[in-house]
Scaffold this motif. Structure first.
Motif, PDB file in Angstrom:
ATOM      1  N   GLY A  69       0.107   4.530   2.155  1.00  0.00           N
ATOM      2  CA  GLY A  69      -0.568   3.239   2.133  1.00  0.00           C
ATOM      3  C   GLY A  69      -0.107   2.428   0.938  1.00  0.00           C
ATOM      4  O   GLY A  69       0.343   2.987  -0.071  1.00  0.00           O
ATOM      5  N   TYR A  81      -3.180  -0.893   2.614  1.00  0.00           N
ATOM      6  CA  TYR A  81      -2.508  -1.285   3.851  1.00  0.00           C
ATOM      7  C   TYR A  81      -1.694  -0.095   4.372  1.00  0.00           C
ATOM      8  O   TYR A  81      -0.879   0.480   3.649  1.00  0.00           O
ATOM      9  CB  TYR A  81      -1.593  -2.485   3.605  1.00  0.00           C
ATOM     10  CG  TYR A  81      -2.310  -3.663   2.981  1.00  0.00           C
ATOM     11  CD1 TYR A  81      -3.240  -4.406   3.702  1.00  0.00           C
ATOM     12  CD2 TYR A  81      -2.083  -4.016   1.650  1.00  0.00           C
ATOM     13  CE1 TYR A  81      -3.911  -5.476   3.125  1.00  0.00           C
ATOM     14  CE2 TYR A  81      -2.749  -5.084   1.065  1.00  0.00           C
ATOM     15  CZ  TYR A  81      -3.656  -5.808   1.809  1.00  0.00           C
ATOM     16  OH  TYR A  81      -4.334  -6.857   1.232  1.00  0.00           O
ATOM     17  N   LEU A  82      -1.918   0.266   5.624  1.00  0.00           N
ATOM     18  CA  LEU A  82      -1.258   1.422   6.208  1.00  0.00           C
ATOM     19  C   LEU A  82       0.220   1.133   6.455  1.00  0.00           C
ATOM     20  O   LEU A  82       0.589   0.102   7.023  1.00  0.00           O
ATOM     21  CB  LEU A  82      -1.938   1.803   7.523  1.00  0.00           C
ATOM     22  CG  LEU A  82      -1.460   3.093   8.178  1.00  0.00           C
ATOM     23  CD1 LEU A  82      -1.775   4.287   7.280  1.00  0.00           C
ATOM     24  CD2 LEU A  82      -2.112   3.270   9.546  1.00  0.00           C
ATOM     25  N   VAL A  83       1.071   2.051   6.026  1.00  0.00           N
ATOM     26  CA  VAL A  83       2.524   1.914   6.184  1.00  0.00           C
ATOM     27  C   VAL A  83       2.940   2.540   7.505  1.00  0.00           C
ATOM     28  O   VAL A  83       2.435   3.609   7.884  1.00  0.00           O
ATOM     29  CB  VAL A  83       3.253   2.595   5.004  1.00  0.00           C
ATOM     30  CG1 VAL A  83       4.756   2.651   5.257  1.00  0.00           C
ATOM     31  CG2 VAL A  83       2.957   1.858   3.710  1.00  0.00           C
ATOM     32  N   HIS A  93       4.735  -2.672   6.255  1.00  0.00           N
ATOM     33  CA  HIS A  93       3.310  -2.813   6.548  1.00  0.00           C
ATOM     34  C   HIS A  93       3.064  -4.267   6.928  1.00  0.00           C
ATOM     35  O   HIS A  93       3.787  -5.167   6.504  1.00  0.00           O
ATOM     36  CB  HIS A  93       2.428  -2.362   5.376  1.00  0.00           C
ATOM     37  CG  HIS A  93       2.183  -3.392   4.324  1.00  0.00           C
ATOM     38  ND1 HIS A  93       1.244  -4.386   4.458  1.00  0.00           N
ATOM     39  CD2 HIS A  93       2.747  -3.585   3.101  1.00  0.00           C
ATOM     40  CE1 HIS A  93       1.229  -5.151   3.372  1.00  0.00           C
ATOM     41  NE2 HIS A  93       2.132  -4.676   2.538  1.00  0.00           N
ATOM     42  N   GLU A 233       6.644  -4.545  -2.823  1.00  0.00           N
ATOM     43  CA  GLU A 233       6.684  -4.998  -1.443  1.00  0.00           C
ATOM     44  C   GLU A 233       7.304  -6.392  -1.432  1.00  0.00           C
ATOM     45  O   GLU A 233       6.987  -7.228  -2.274  1.00  0.00           O
ATOM     46  CB  GLU A 233       5.289  -5.029  -0.830  1.00  0.00           C
ATOM     47  CG  GLU A 233       4.307  -5.963  -1.545  1.00  0.00           C
ATOM     48  CD  GLU A 233       2.946  -6.023  -0.875  1.00  0.00           C
ATOM     49  OE1 GLU A 233       2.704  -5.237   0.048  1.00  0.00           O
ATOM     50  OE2 GLU A 233       2.123  -6.879  -1.298  1.00  0.00           O
TER      51      GLU A 233
END
Length: 268
Positions: A69, A81-83, A93, A233
């Motif tokens: 995450g 946030y789920l990868v 994500h 990110e």
């Protein structure tokens, strides 16, 4: 003033005005609908414990599977946030949050040792040297402990976890001897452009393909590379899609931590 002169002056003024006029660029909208909504707290940070832990850092071998995450360092609401993994091994994500909760191990036994005893080495034979005046005993070799498997029962702090759904849509990963593997047994690496992805075979110009570990920091178990838990990110588009990197490659990139979300149950 003659008529032809008046016409010439008027045309010159019109030309000068047109030369200084810039047509405004049309405003374009992204081709897709935004996938993110205003941030709302989805999970509270796991409260740290004061109990002694058998091991909560520098874990290079873990016996179970885990998802990943993203937690933005500049985000105060602790959203995770789920990868997910693309078919080609890239990690992304899209702003979908996961409430992984704060769970503790059900084990009531003391923390197991993180190393198994090694076989005592045979003493070095140096009988012939003892006859010499300058003889000094040779040091006895020191055995190196072998790491034992480290799993959920060994976790001492509250941890994030997720239960696999029946359709097995969550991507899970493994860690062994500081090497990450995905469900297709591809190797996790940082490639030449600093992107975090999985490949098989590994790319010859990859920056890193080992050195991964699990560290307990900032009230979470985090993924680390050579002991560093800071990642980035960077946006793919204007629709809330992000890829993962170990360095900032654009002014729009955000510094993150990658949270380890341990797998609760095996997928049926």
């Amino acid at each position: 003033m003659q008529y032809s002169t008046i016409v010439s002056v008027a045309l010159a003024l019109v030309s000068a005005a047109q030369a200084g006029y810039v047509r405004p660029r049309p405003i374009t909208e992204p081709d897709c609908e935004p996938t993110t909504t205003p941030c709302e707290p989805t999970t509270a940070p796991c409260a740290p414990t004061t109990t002694a832990c058998c091991q909560d850092s520098d874990v290079t071998t873990f016996s179970g599977e885990f998802a990943l995450g993203v937690k933005e360092l500049c985000n105060d609401d602790d959203a995770i946030y789920l990868v997910f993994e693309l078919p080609d091994g890239q990690l992304e994500h899209n702003g979908v949050t996961v409430d992984c909760g704060c769970h503790t191990t059900t084990s009531t036994t003391p923390c197991a040792p993180t190393t198994t005893p090694c076989v005592e080495p045979e003493p070095i034979s140096d009988c012939d040297d003892k006859k010499k005046r300058w003889y000094k005993p040779k040091p006895k070799p020191t055995p190196k402990p072998t790491p034992s498997p480290y799993g959920l029962s060994s976790l001492c702090h509250p941890y994030c976890s997720i239960t696999e759904t029946s359709d097995c849509t969550t991507d899970f990963f493994t860690l062994c001897d500081s090497i990450l593997k995905d469900g297709k047994y591809r190797t996790g690496e940082i490639v030449a452009n600093h992107q975090f992805q999985f490949d098989s075979p590994v790319q010859p110009d990859a920056l890193y393909n080992k050195g991964w570990s699990i560290e307990y920091k900032d009230d979470y178990y985090l993924l680390a590379l050579n002991g560093c838990t800071s990642f980035w990110e960077c946006p793919v588009d204007d629709c809330g899609l992000w890829k993962l990197y170990d360095a900032s490659i654009d002014s729009k990139c955000k510094e993150i931590e990658i949270v380890i979300i341990f797998k609760d149950e095996e997928c049926d």
